[in-house]
Scaffold this motif. Structure first.
Motif, PDB file in Angstrom:
ATOM      1  N   LEU A  64      40.996  21.965  25.052  1.00 11.16           N
ATOM      2  CA  LEU A  64      41.138  23.174  24.634  1.00 11.16           C
ATOM      3  C   LEU A  64      42.349  22.526  23.444  1.00 11.16           C
ATOM      4  N   GLY A  65      43.143  22.481  23.575  1.00 18.67           N
ATOM      5  CA  GLY A  65      44.867  22.118  23.460  1.00 18.67           C
ATOM      6  C   GLY A  65      45.861  23.488  23.115  1.00 18.67           C
ATOM      7  N   ASP A  66      44.964  24.732  23.847  1.00 10.49           N
ATOM      8  CA  ASP A  66      45.431  26.002  23.268  1.00 10.49           C
ATOM      9  C   ASP A  66      45.749  26.257  25.247  1.00 10.49           C
ATOM     10  N   ARG A  67      47.535  26.324  25.639  1.00  5.20           N
ATOM     11  CA  ARG A  67      47.487  26.640  26.681  1.00  5.20           C
ATOM     12  C   ARG A  67      47.544  28.139  27.249  1.00  5.20           C
ATOM     13  N   GLU A  68      47.916  29.204  26.421  1.00  2.56           N
ATOM     14  CA  GLU A  68      47.092  30.427  26.181  1.00  2.56           C
ATOM     15  C   GLU A  68      45.755  30.867  27.176  1.00  2.56           C
ATOM     16  N   THR A  69      45.567  30.253  26.047  1.00  5.98           N
ATOM     17  CA  THR A  69      43.435  30.067  26.325  1.00  5.98           C
ATOM     18  C   THR A  69      43.488  29.304  27.743  1.00  5.98           C
ATOM     19  N   GLU A  70      43.726  28.568  28.098  1.00  3.72           N
ATOM     20  CA  GLU A  70      43.903  27.295  29.572  1.00  3.72           C
ATOM     21  C   GLU A  70      44.631  28.941  30.390  1.00  3.72           C
ATOM     22  N   ARG A  71      45.711  29.210  30.233  1.00  2.00           N
ATOM     23  CA  ARG A  71      45.748  30.207  31.197  1.00  2.00           C
ATOM     24  C   ARG A  71      45.069  30.999  31.800  1.00  2.00           C
ATOM     25  N   CYS A  72      44.577  32.427  30.572  1.00  2.00           N
ATOM     26  CA  CYS A  72      43.120  33.266  30.328  1.00  2.00           C
ATOM     27  C   CYS A  72      42.338  32.575  31.574  1.00  2.00           C
ATOM     28  N   LEU A  73      41.501  31.504  31.093  1.00  2.00           N
ATOM     29  CA  LEU A  73      40.620  30.862  31.385  1.00  2.00           C
ATOM     30  C   LEU A  73      41.165  30.549  33.596  1.00  2.00           C
ATOM     31  N   LEU A  74      42.111  30.163  33.574  1.00  2.00           N
ATOM     32  CA  LEU A  74      42.229  30.229  34.724  1.00  2.00           C
ATOM     33  C   LEU A  74      42.747  31.111  36.069  1.00  2.00           C
ATOM     34  N   GLU A  75      42.884  32.391  34.958  1.00  2.00           N
ATOM     35  CA  GLU A  75      42.825  33.417  35.922  1.00  2.00           C
ATOM     36  C   GLU A  75      41.387  34.332  35.999  1.00  2.00           C
ATOM     37  N   VAL A  76      40.365  33.706  35.293  1.00  2.00           N
ATOM     38  CA  VAL A  76      39.152  34.105  35.319  1.00  2.00           C
ATOM     39  C   VAL A  76      38.446  33.450  36.205  1.00  2.00           C
ATOM     40  N   ALA A  77      39.088  31.946  36.862  1.00  2.00           N
ATOM     41  CA  ALA A  77      38.601  31.090  37.458  1.00  2.00           C
ATOM     42  C   ALA A  77      38.604  31.890  39.285  1.00  2.00           C
ATOM     43  N   LYS A  78      40.175  32.235  39.626  1.00  4.77           N
ATOM     44  CA  LYS A  78      41.132  32.391  40.279  1.00  4.77           C
ATOM     45  C   LYS A  78      40.387  33.343  41.128  1.00  4.77           C
ATOM     46  N   ALA A  79      39.050  33.969  40.545  1.00  3.60           N
ATOM     47  CA  ALA A  79      39.117  35.966  40.815  1.00  3.60           C
ATOM     48  C   ALA A  79      37.690  35.767  41.229  1.00  3.60           C
ATOM     49  N   THR A  80      37.354  34.422  40.653  1.00  2.00           N
ATOM     50  CA  THR A  80      35.491  34.116  41.012  1.00  2.00           C
ATOM     51  C   THR A  80      35.851  34.020  43.319  1.00  2.00           C
ATOM     52  N   ARG A  81      34.176  34.850  43.326  1.00  2.00           N
ATOM     53  CA  ARG A  81      34.048  34.863  44.263  1.00  2.00           C
ATOM     54  C   ARG A  81      32.915  33.885  44.816  1.00  2.00           C
TER      55      ARG A  81
END
Length: 114
Positions: A64-81
């Protein structure tokens, strides 16, 4: 007693992650004003606890090349059940591709000069 490693079927993984796709896409949409050509693939490595909660998730590869986008995606992934894994805690990887804007011309490889 649970085994050392449990399993989640592809169907169970997709069943948990597919409904979250709009949230993943929102992460990219929020950054398009700053990164016009935002596109690529990020692969997450998940560790799911016996109750289905994400015990850990990391981006194992990204184009992706954009750390802010990667951080946001990671937060969504962490909240998955997820459903409770069969036989203990489960580990798996999952790739997410963010398509580029078809109006933006893809990069071209330039020939090297002799």
């Amino acid at each position: 007693m649970s085994g050392l490693r449990g399993t989640l079927s592809q169907h169970e993984i997709q069943g948990a992650l597919t409904p979250r796709l709009p949230k993943f896409l929102r992460c990219a949409q929020q950054r398009l004003s700053a990164v016009e050509a935002l596109a690529g693939t990020i692969t997450f490595s998940f560790h799911v606890a016996t109750n289905g909660a994400v015990a850990g998730v990391t981006p194992s590869a990204s184009t992706l090349g954009d750390r802010e986008t990667e951080r946001c995606l990671l937060e969504v992934a962490k909240a998955t059940r997820f459903p409770a894994p069969h036989g203990g805690e489960a580990d798996f990887t999952w790739p997410l591709e963010l398509p580029g804007d078809p109006e933006i011309r893809p990069p071209v490889e330039l020939p090297s000069e002799p």
